[in-house]
Design a protein around this motif. Structure first.
Motif, PDB file in Angstrom:
ATOM      1  N   LYS A  59      39.777  45.522  45.068  1.00  7.91           N
ATOM      2  CA  LYS A  59      38.399  45.233  44.663  1.00  7.91           C
ATOM      3  C   LYS A  59      38.320  43.959  43.831  1.00  7.91           C
ATOM      4  O   LYS A  59      37.347  43.210  43.922  1.00  7.91           O
ATOM      5  CB  LYS A  59      37.813  46.420  43.908  1.00  7.91           C
ATOM      6  N   MET A  60      39.335  43.675  43.022  1.00 10.64           N
ATOM      7  CA  MET A  60      39.350  42.418  42.281  1.00 10.64           C
ATOM      8  C   MET A  60      39.611  41.234  43.214  1.00 10.64           C
ATOM      9  O   MET A  60      39.033  40.160  43.042  1.00 10.64           O
ATOM     10  CB  MET A  60      40.405  42.472  41.167  1.00 10.64           C
ATOM     11  N   LEU A  61      40.473  41.432  44.209  1.00 11.69           N
ATOM     12  CA  LEU A  61      40.769  40.352  45.155  1.00 11.69           C
ATOM     13  C   LEU A  61      39.558  39.982  46.008  1.00 11.69           C
ATOM     14  O   LEU A  61      39.444  38.848  46.475  1.00 11.69           O
ATOM     15  CB  LEU A  61      41.935  40.759  46.063  1.00 11.69           C
ATOM     16  N   THR A  62      38.669  40.936  46.233  1.00  7.45           N
ATOM     17  CA  THR A  62      37.467  40.661  47.027  1.00  7.45           C
ATOM     18  C   THR A  62      36.277  40.260  46.166  1.00  7.45           C
ATOM     19  O   THR A  62      35.224  39.896  46.693  1.00  7.45           O
ATOM     20  CB  THR A  62      37.082  41.896  47.854  1.00  7.45           C
ATOM     21  N   GLY A  63      36.421  40.337  44.839  1.00  6.90           N
ATOM     22  CA  GLY A  63      35.334  39.942  43.946  1.00  6.90           C
ATOM     23  C   GLY A  63      34.401  41.072  43.575  1.00  6.90           C
ATOM     24  O   GLY A  63      33.432  40.865  42.831  1.00  6.90           O
ATOM     25  N   ILE A  64      34.666  42.291  44.051  1.00  3.73           N
ATOM     26  CA  ILE A  64      33.815  43.433  43.702  1.00  3.73           C
ATOM     27  C   ILE A  64      33.961  43.777  42.225  1.00  3.73           C
ATOM     28  O   ILE A  64      32.986  44.099  41.546  1.00  3.73           O
ATOM     29  CB  ILE A  64      34.164  44.640  44.590  1.00  3.73           C
ATOM     30  N   LEU A  65      35.190  43.693  41.722  1.00  4.84           N
ATOM     31  CA  LEU A  65      35.452  43.926  40.302  1.00  4.84           C
ATOM     32  C   LEU A  65      35.935  42.631  39.652  1.00  4.84           C
ATOM     33  O   LEU A  65      36.583  41.801  40.296  1.00  4.84           O
ATOM     34  CB  LEU A  65      36.528  45.001  40.119  1.00  4.84           C
ATOM     35  N   VAL A  66      35.626  42.486  38.378  1.00  5.85           N
ATOM     36  CA  VAL A  66      36.062  41.329  37.597  1.00  5.85           C
ATOM     37  C   VAL A  66      37.227  41.763  36.711  1.00  5.85           C
ATOM     38  O   VAL A  66      37.137  42.789  36.034  1.00  5.85           O
ATOM     39  CB  VAL A  66      34.917  40.793  36.713  1.00  5.85           C
ATOM     40  N   PRO A  67      38.350  41.044  36.716  1.00  8.54           N
ATOM     41  CA  PRO A  67      39.457  41.429  35.836  1.00  8.54           C
ATOM     42  C   PRO A  67      39.069  41.308  34.373  1.00  8.54           C
ATOM     43  O   PRO A  67      38.283  40.429  34.002  1.00  8.54           O
ATOM     44  CB  PRO A  67      40.567  40.440  36.212  1.00  8.54           C
ATOM     45  N   THR A  68      39.618  42.193  33.546  1.00  3.90           N
ATOM     46  CA  THR A  68      39.377  42.110  32.110  1.00  3.90           C
ATOM     47  C   THR A  68      40.392  41.200  31.426  1.00  3.90           C
ATOM     48  O   THR A  68      40.271  40.903  30.239  1.00  3.90           O
ATOM     49  CB  THR A  68      39.426  43.508  31.480  1.00  3.90           C
ATOM     50  N   GLY A  69      41.395  40.766  32.171  1.00  3.91           N
ATOM     51  CA  GLY A  69      42.380  39.830  31.643  1.00  3.91           C
ATOM     52  C   GLY A  69      43.108  39.142  32.776  1.00  3.91           C
ATOM     53  O   GLY A  69      43.209  39.679  33.882  1.00  3.91           O
ATOM     54  N   GLY A  70      43.594  37.919  32.519  1.00  4.61           N
ATOM     55  CA  GLY A  70      44.329  37.186  33.530  1.00  4.61           C
ATOM     56  C   GLY A  70      43.425  36.429  34.490  1.00  4.61           C
ATOM     57  O   GLY A  70      42.204  36.344  34.296  1.00  4.61           O
ATOM     58  N   SER A  71      44.021  35.885  35.546  1.00  8.50           N
ATOM     59  CA  SER A  71      43.256  35.074  36.493  1.00  8.50           C
ATOM     60  C   SER A  71      43.662  35.393  37.931  1.00  8.50           C
ATOM     61  O   SER A  71      44.803  35.769  38.203  1.00  8.50           O
ATOM     62  CB  SER A  71      43.478  33.580  36.227  1.00  8.50           C
ATOM     63  N   ILE A  72      42.693  35.234  38.840  1.00  9.64           N
ATOM     64  CA  ILE A  72      42.901  35.468  40.273  1.00  9.64           C
ATOM     65  C   ILE A  72      42.320  34.295  41.050  1.00  9.64           C
ATOM     66  O   ILE A  72      41.218  33.824  40.740  1.00  9.64           O
ATOM     67  CB  ILE A  72      42.209  36.766  40.747  1.00  9.64           C
ATOM     68  N   ARG A  73      43.066  33.844  42.043  1.00 10.42           N
ATOM     69  CA  ARG A  73      42.539  32.867  42.998  1.00 10.42           C
ATOM     70  C   ARG A  73      42.890  33.346  44.400  1.00 10.42           C
ATOM     71  O   ARG A  73      44.034  33.697  44.679  1.00 10.42           O
ATOM     72  CB  ARG A  73      43.116  31.464  42.750  1.00 10.42           C
ATOM     73  N   VAL A  74      41.887  33.377  45.248  1.00  5.58           N
ATOM     74  CA  VAL A  74      42.058  33.770  46.647  1.00  5.58           C
ATOM     75  C   VAL A  74      41.473  32.655  47.504  1.00  5.58           C
ATOM     76  O   VAL A  74      40.307  32.275  47.319  1.00  5.58           O
ATOM     77  CB  VAL A  74      41.352  35.107  46.950  1.00  5.58           C
ATOM     78  N   ALA A  75      42.273  32.125  48.409  1.00  6.97           N
ATOM     79  CA  ALA A  75      41.843  30.999  49.253  1.00  6.97           C
ATOM     80  C   ALA A  75      41.286  29.865  48.404  1.00  6.97           C
ATOM     81  O   ALA A  75      40.314  29.199  48.782  1.00  6.97           O
ATOM     82  CB  ALA A  75      40.825  31.464  50.286  1.00  6.97           C
ATOM     83  N   GLY A  76      41.869  29.678  47.225  1.00  8.18           N
ATOM     84  CA  GLY A  76      41.509  28.555  46.366  1.00  8.18           C
ATOM     85  C   GLY A  76      40.346  28.764  45.432  1.00  8.18           C
ATOM     86  O   GLY A  76      39.973  27.844  44.692  1.00  8.18           O
TER      87      GLY A  76
END
Length: 319
Positions: A59-76
């Motif tokens: 869900k975080m990888l698809t943007g449904i949920l926002v992480p409470t810590g750290g960073s995510i990048r998918v396809a840039g």
């Protein structure tokens, strides 16, 4: 360049409980300090027990949920900030939910998706023809989705997730509830898509046959923490799970006694002996052949289920 990057990602939820008149709140970390990357074209199995944090990660990888810590990048891009932009570059299949329109014929759902994703008509027609053939959907195109069986609907959902040529596909329990034939067909299709199109696939499943059939890489998560990341062979080696020597004798006999192996099961003339994964089977076979009326034998490798169970049993639980 990786197509998926997670750096020290956490996701916490606040859980309320009531005891009498008092309500208390506590924080639960579904994902805790998770870091990994995925390269283009990889097929990664993302596995763990219920509540391990798999679905939260997806869900975080698809943007449904926002992480409470750290960073995510998918396809840039950051998934939570660019959900619409990212939607054109990913496909998602949830085994117990459908993205198809319940009362529309299957072909109409595919037509709606062509408009939603603004796929060129020629490319949409080409993809649809390919997927209809590979997934055997030809006789189902005029059938309303609500009349499809689970296996038929799942094949339709997977086609729908791939029609817009996504770079990355997330599959959450894609073979749940399917019969053996339907599972085999889906696995063959996904392997073909990955080979032909270099589509990156993230697969979460409890059916470990899916992992063995499809995945070049396995990541195991437990209580929100990564506990293994590597190849399936590496996972087997990491746990040193015992191998099994299956011996068929000419007649039923008491348990075999040899040095280096232990009988774990006797079934008439067939006996099952457990021995360490680091030990060669050859000297054991020589001992048995010299002493017992041997008819046939085989060596069984440890199942992935038993390896995963050993991994969980040896992983400290973090509160």
């Amino acid at each position: 360049m990786p197509v998926i990057e997670l750096e020290n990602v956490s996701r916490a939820f606040t859980v309320s409980t009531r005891t009498g008149l008092r309500r208390t709140r506590r924080e639960v970390r579904a994902v805790d300090d998770l870091s990994f990357t995925v390269e283009p074209g990889e097929v990664m199995g993302y596995i763990g027990p219920n509540g391990a944090g798999k679905s939260t990660t997806i869900k975080m990888l698809t943007g449904i949920l926002v992480p409470t810590g750290g960073s995510i990048r998918v396809a840039g891009v950051d998934p939570s900030r660019h959900r619409m932009k990212l939607a054109r570059r990913i496909g998602v299949v949830f085994g117990q939910r459908t993205t198809l329109w319940w009362d529309l014929p299957l072909k109409d759902s595919f037509a709606v998706l062509q408009k939603m994703y603004d796929v060129p008509r020629a490319r949409h027609a080409e993809n649809l023809a390919t997927f209809v053939e590979l997934l055997d959907l030809g006789d189902l195109l005029d059938v309303p989705v609500r009349q499809l069986s689970l296996g038929q609907r799942m094949r339709g959902d997977i086609a729908a997730a791939l029609l817009h040529d996504p770079e990355i596909v997330y599959l959450d329990e894609p073979t749940i509830g399917l019969d053996i034939i339907s599972k085999a067909r889906l696995r063959e299709f996904l392997a073909q898509v990955n080979k032909d199109r270099r589509t990156t696939i993230i697969l979460t499943t409890h059916d470990l046959d899916d992992i063995e059939a499809l995945c070049s890489r396995v990541m195991v998560i437990d209580h929100g923490h990564q506990v293994f990341d590597g190849t399936l062979a590496g996972l087997r080696a990491s746990q040193s799970a015992p191998r099994t020597l299956v011996v068929d004798l000419a007649t039923s006999l008491p348990p075999i006694t040899i040095e280096g192996a232990t009988v774990v099961k006797v079934d008439g003339p067939r006996q099952h002996l457990s021995f360490p994964a680091t030990t060669s089977a050859a000297p054991l076979v020589a001992q048995i052949a010299a002493t017992y009326p041997l008819v046939d034998l085989s060596v069984a490798e440890p199942t992935i289920e038993s390896i995963i169970a050993r991994l969980y049993a040896t992983t400290p639980t973090t509160a």
